[in-house]
Design a protein around this motif. Structure first.
Motif, PDB file in Angstrom:
ATOM      1  N   THR A 270      29.574  34.347   6.478  1.00 49.84           N
ATOM      2  CA  THR A 270      30.325  35.598   6.402  1.00 49.84           C
ATOM      3  C   THR A 270      30.269  36.087   4.953  1.00 49.84           C
ATOM      4  N   PRO A 271      30.589  37.341   4.689  1.00 52.17           N
ATOM      5  CA  PRO A 271      30.508  37.852   3.315  1.00 52.17           C
ATOM      6  C   PRO A 271      31.302  37.030   2.303  1.00 52.17           C
ATOM      7  N   ASP A 272      32.446  36.504   2.676  1.00 50.92           N
ATOM      8  CA  ASP A 272      33.247  35.723   1.731  1.00 50.92           C
ATOM      9  C   ASP A 272      32.666  34.339   1.449  1.00 50.92           C
ATOM     10  N   GLU A 273      31.660  33.923   2.200  1.00 56.93           N
ATOM     11  CA  GLU A 273      31.023  32.614   1.975  1.00 56.93           C
ATOM     12  C   GLU A 273      29.807  32.704   1.053  1.00 56.93           C
ATOM     13  N   LEU A 274      29.413  33.915   0.712  1.00 59.34           N
ATOM     14  CA  LEU A 274      28.223  34.072  -0.161  1.00 59.34           C
ATOM     15  C   LEU A 274      28.575  33.849  -1.611  1.00 59.34           C
TER      16      LEU A 274
END
Length: 89
Positions: A85-89
């Protein structure tokens, strides 16, 4: 939504599989899908799939799509995803 396809030269077999997978994921995930790209992960993954939400349902749809694409192309076990997800990048 902008779309960008960048091809390596020569286009590899995994590139073709990922293009096919992208088309299948658009159909299955719609607006939940943000990005599909080749990837060389330390865990052996070769495709990164960025989704808005990584729910059990979304992950199941991704693995079903991978199975469908591998079967259609007679390439079992070729696609190893990194689902983020975007917050895991």
């Amino acid at each position: 939504m902008p779309l960008k396809l960048i091809f390596s030269k020569p286009i590899s077999q995994i590139d073709k599989l990922i293009m096919d997978l992208s088309k299948t994921l658009v159909r299955e995930l719609g607006e939940s899908l943000l990005l599909v790209e080749t990837h060389e992960g330390s865990d052996g993954s070769n495709v990164r799939i960025l989704v808005r939400e990584k729910s059990d349902s979304v992950v199941e749809k991704i693995f079903n799509a991978i199975e469908e694409v591998e079967r259609r192309n007679n390439k079992p076990g070729e696609i190893i995803p990194d689902i983020v997800t975007p917050d895991e990048l």
